[in-house]
Write a protein that holds these residues in place. Structure first.
Motif, PDB file in Angstrom:
ATOM      1  N   GLU A   1       0.832  -1.207   0.000  1.00  0.00           N
ATOM      2  CA  GLU A   1       0.000   0.000   0.000  1.00  0.00           C
ATOM      3  C   GLU A   1       0.866   1.256   0.000  1.00  0.00           C
ATOM      4  OE1 GLU A   1      -2.804  -0.170   3.231  1.00  0.00           O
ATOM      5  OE2 GLU A   1      -4.332  -0.967   1.888  1.00  0.00           O
ATOM      6  N   LYS A   2       1.953   1.243   0.780  1.00  0.00           N
ATOM      7  CA  LYS A   2       2.841   2.413   0.834  1.00  0.00           C
ATOM      8  C   LYS A   2       3.503   2.661  -0.520  1.00  0.00           C
ATOM      9  CE  LYS A   2       3.889   1.858   5.770  1.00  0.00           C
ATOM     10  NZ  LYS A   2       3.122   3.042   6.207  1.00  0.00           N
TER      11      LYS A   2
ATOM     12  N   SER B   1       2.036   2.052  -3.296  1.00  0.00           N
ATOM     13  CA  SER B   1       0.926   2.309  -4.229  1.00  0.00           C
ATOM     14  C   SER B   1       0.754   1.202  -5.268  1.00  0.00           C
ATOM     15  CB  SER B   1       1.139   3.655  -4.949  1.00  0.00           C
ATOM     16  OG  SER B   1       1.181   4.710  -4.013  1.00  0.00           O
TER      17      SER B   1
ATOM     18  N   PRO C   1      -4.349  -2.519  -5.526  1.00  0.00           N
ATOM     19  CA  PRO C   1      -4.981  -3.390  -4.529  1.00  0.00           C
ATOM     20  C   PRO C   1      -5.400  -4.749  -5.087  1.00  0.00           C
ATOM     21  CG  PRO C   1      -5.840  -1.169  -4.351  1.00  0.00           C
ATOM     22  CD  PRO C   1      -5.002  -1.199  -5.594  1.00  0.00           C
TER      23      PRO C   1
ATOM     24  N   ILE D   1      -2.471  -6.942  -4.946  1.00  0.00           N
ATOM     25  CA  ILE D   1      -2.213  -7.320  -3.557  1.00  0.00           C
ATOM     26  C   ILE D   1      -3.100  -8.498  -3.155  1.00  0.00           C
ATOM     27  CG2 ILE D   1      -2.337  -6.577  -1.151  1.00  0.00           C
ATOM     28  CD1 ILE D   1      -1.792  -3.731  -2.110  1.00  0.00           C
TER      29      ILE D   1
ATOM     30  N   HIS E   1      -9.165  -6.299   2.331  1.00  0.00           N
ATOM     31  CA  HIS E   1      -9.159  -5.999   3.764  1.00  0.00           C
ATOM     32  C   HIS E   1     -10.138  -6.892   4.523  1.00  0.00           C
ATOM     33  CE1 HIS E   1      -7.052  -2.259   2.593  1.00  0.00           C
ATOM     34  NE2 HIS E   1      -6.522  -2.388   3.790  1.00  0.00           N
TER      35      HIS E   1
END
Length: 312
Positions: A30-31, A33, A36, A39, A158
């Motif tokens: 996430e840091k 970028s 998602p 990820i 998440h």
């Protein structure tokens, strides 16, 4: 007693190390970028299979192929009967989800490919390379499909990974701790399991198919139970299918490339067929859109208990 404590300690370290590695890696992604979608399809999917990977590698290095292969075959059986059966006690699990059919097809193809490889003898480096190519192709296809689909329809990763570290030093600690903990946990698990097998007069394969397989499936079980608690059945079923694909393609493929693995005759005659049967069960439930309710969950758990008893 020491061997039992070693095994339990190893499984606990594996669960926590895998969880911390995933949370740290997602926070880092996430840091940086990173998309998602990528990820969710890579880091999160790999993370729940990390314990199986390290255990199988450690078992291969220790020359106990029975644990290396039994761990994966047993985990795939546990992922269906235990990891889907348990959350079904909390909520109904719908097996027809968007995009699931293609992944189910991949799971069956990879299961059949592995069965053919095991039927004809040891898993060679060539066999491992073929499995790695298959999982790499699957991942590339999933990432391409995810980029082209409606972003609003993509499940939020998440749902599977919570409480991410915010500070940079915490992220580094999570990743470092996970990377250090996984091989330590794998070594403790394999060492304890091997000693228990010898004390009980059981084979390493039997221990790999049961105790080790259940232990390394704990991340998937926790993820699916939490998904059911949050009323997210899609995460539960997707977690199982994705993990089974990773177990065959990445864990056994990667392990066989490094060190060829002998196949126990019991796995060829019994367990790989059970693995195929439970995989086909998920396909049938999805095809006919049959939800897994409490009664179905009970039946799955009973079937899993019966399988465990049959191994010894």
């Amino acid at each position: 007693m020491l061997s039992i404590l070693t095994l339990i300690a190893g499984l606990i370290v594996l669960v926590f190390a895998g969880d911390y590695l995933v949370r740290g890696a997602v926070a880092l992604a996430e840091k940086l970028s990173i998309d998602p979608l990528i990820i969710g399809l890579t880091i999160v999917a790999f993370g729940t299979s990390a314990p199986e990977l390290f255990v199988s590698l450690q078992a291969a290095f220790d020359n106990v192929s029975g644990i290396a292969i039994g761990n994966v075959v047993g985990s795939n059986i546990a992922n269906v009967l235990l990891v889907l059966g348990a959350p079904a006690m909390l909520m109904t699990i719908n097996c027809r989800e968007n995009g699931l059919a293609s992944s189910l097809a991949v799971m069956i193809v990879m299961s059949l490919t592995l069965m053919v490889m095991m039927w004809f003898g040891p898993l060679s480096r060539i066999d491992g390379a073929i499995l790695l190519v298959m999982i790499a192709t699957y991942l590339g296809w999933q990432i391409k499909a995810a980029r082209e689909c409606d972003r609003a329809a993509v499940p939020d990763y998440h749902d599977e990974v919570a409480d991410l570290p915010q500070q940079g030093w915490k992220t580094a600690v999570f990743i470092g701790g996970g990377l250090i903990g996984l091989p330590i946990g794998a070594w403790l698990t394999v060492d304890g399991a091997s000693h228990i097998a010898r004390m009980m007069g059981a084979t390493e394969t039997a221990i790999g198919l049961t105790i080790v397989a259940i232990g390394t499936s704990l991340p998937e079980l926790v993820t699916s139970v939490m998904a059911a608690w949050r009323k997210s059945g899609a995460v539960a079923i997707g977690n199982v299918v994705g993990s089974n694909i990773f177990n065959i393609g990445l864990i056994l493929g990667g392990t066989a490339v490094i060190l060829p693995l002998d196949v126990d005759p019991r796995i060829v005659s019994v367990d790989m067929w059970v693995m195929l049967a439970v995989s086909l069960l998920v396909v049938a439930l999805a095809h006919w859109n049959v939800p897994i309710k409490k009664l179905g969950g009970v039946a799955m758990l009973v079937a899993f208990a019966a399988y465990i008893l049959s191994v010894f």
